[in-house]
Design a protein around this motif. Structure first.
Motif, PDB file in Angstrom:
ATOM      1  N   THR A  62       0.872  -1.067   0.050  1.00  0.00           N
ATOM      2  CA  THR A  62       0.000  -0.016   0.182  1.00  0.00           C
ATOM      3  C   THR A  62       0.916   1.264  -0.101  1.00  0.00           C
ATOM      4  N   PHE A  63       1.692   1.227   0.754  1.00  0.00           N
ATOM      5  CA  PHE A  63       2.849   2.448   0.628  1.00  0.00           C
ATOM      6  C   PHE A  63       3.431   2.498  -0.690  1.00  0.00           C
ATOM      7  N   ASN A  64       3.922   1.443  -1.272  1.00  0.00           N
ATOM      8  CA  ASN A  64       4.402   1.781  -2.516  1.00  0.00           C
ATOM      9  C   ASN A  64       3.394   2.077  -3.672  1.00  0.00           C
ATOM     10  N   LYS A  65       2.228   1.577  -3.550  1.00  0.00           N
ATOM     11  CA  LYS A  65       1.315   2.163  -4.445  1.00  0.00           C
ATOM     12  C   LYS A  65       0.780   3.532  -4.263  1.00  0.00           C
ATOM     13  N   SER A  66       0.986   4.014  -3.272  1.00  0.00           N
ATOM     14  CA  SER A  66       0.481   5.248  -2.830  1.00  0.00           C
ATOM     15  C   SER A  66       1.742   6.314  -3.015  1.00  0.00           C
TER      16      SER A  66
END
Length: 322
Positions: free
Chosen positions: A261-265
């Protein structure tokens, strides 16, 4: 029986019952319950202060100097202990937001009084990070029993509630450090993604996103009959029915889910160190931990992670600078 020692299903039932009331009534009913029977019976801000110090140290570990920085906190809670700790260590100001207005003046006063009357403990806790003049000012202010507005102004805290951390209306690149402690696990997955995307937008190119996440079943904190992954035995539908209320919602995401989720954000992971419970790993590997179908194919160490600090930076930092 104190609610902290209650079987988790009874506690969940009470929370669901109170949560079924109209929102403002539910909030006004739940607070006295916490105050008389729950975790608010005795105020000790030490754990929150330690969380702020840990956040600070993780920033320093990346080679940055947080003194003079603008902090943003997701999830203020009942007190402003974390923003006060940031200020004691040299932060310029903290913007703190909450979806619901949980902040309580009497609890803030009690937390300030605890800090004032345990001076030597605080000096040891903060060590060289503590700015003596600011600490002296806090102790003097605490004796005066100031208003909540005076407290917020004195410690350079901007408090907004109800406020949406996914839509802050702050200018791009306007904060240095985006933080939270044991808050993200209470946020639905899509909302979490939106909050982190907003963090990427409002954090300066050389700023950091620092979050402490508790992966455990929070009911296990006060019910010794269950373990930290008790809630993974239930399907999403079952768990929402049992404990999907506003007071104890847990998204049950595992460490790998957060990293994705961090990376996709639009964030780049700088550091992460999940704490993994060996006894839970063994329990999963031996098939002694009942798991819902959605968790059965997960690696044991991912399921057995109990806590992690995740430190990230805006992935488009170079583009921002350019």
């Amino acid at each position: 029986m104190a609610i902290n020692n209650m079987h988790w299903k009874y506690k969940a039932f009470i929370q669901n019952l109170v949560a079924s009331l109209p929102e403002q009534l539910a909030l006004s009913v739940y607070y006295p319950i916490q105050r008389r029977f729950g975790g608010l019976r005795r105020i000790d801000p030490t754990k929150r202060l330690q969380a702020a110090i840990e956040t600070w140290d993780r920033i320093v570990a990346t080679g940055r100097n947080p003194k003079g920085g603008v902090f943003f906190e997701v999830g203020t809670g009942r007190m402003v202990s974390v923003p006060i700790a940031y200020w004691l260590m040299g932060a310029k100001k903290t913007i703190t937001v909450d979806l619901n207005r949980y902040l309580k003046h009497e609890l803030i006063l009690e937390s300030l009084d605890y800090i004032r009357t345990n001076r030597s403990q605080m000096e040891q806790l903060f060590a060289e990070r503590l700015i003596p003049d600011r600490f002296d000012f806090l102790c003097e202010l605490a004796e005066a029993h100031p208003s909540i507005d005076t407290i917020l102004t004195s410690f350079q805290v901007e408090y907004a509630s109800p406020a949406d951390a996914a839509h802050t209306h702050l200018a791009s690149d306007s904060i240095d450090y985006h933080t939270s402690y044991t808050v993200l696990e209470h946020i639905p997955p899509q909302v979490l993604a939106d909050i982190l995307s907003e963090a990427q937008r409002i954090t300066k190119p050389h700023g950091l996103i620092v979050h402490g996440v508790d992966y455990t079943d929070h009911f296990s904190h006060n019910d010794s009959t269950i373990d930290a992954i008790n809630f993974l035995q239930f399907t999403t539908r079952e768990w929402d029915r049992l404990a999907g209320n506003r007071f104890m919602y847990m998204n049950r995401l595992r460490h790998s889910d957060y990293l994705r989720t961090f990376n996709k954000s639009g964030l780049e992971i700088v550091a992460d160190d999940p704490q993994i419970d060996p006894s839970l790993v063994a329990k999963v590997q031996q098939g002694d931990a009942p798991l819902a179908a959605e968790f059965k194919d997960r690696p044991a160490d991912d399921l057995a992670a109990t806590f992690a600090w995740i430190v990230a930076s805006p992935a488009q930092a170079l583009a921002k600078c350019g």
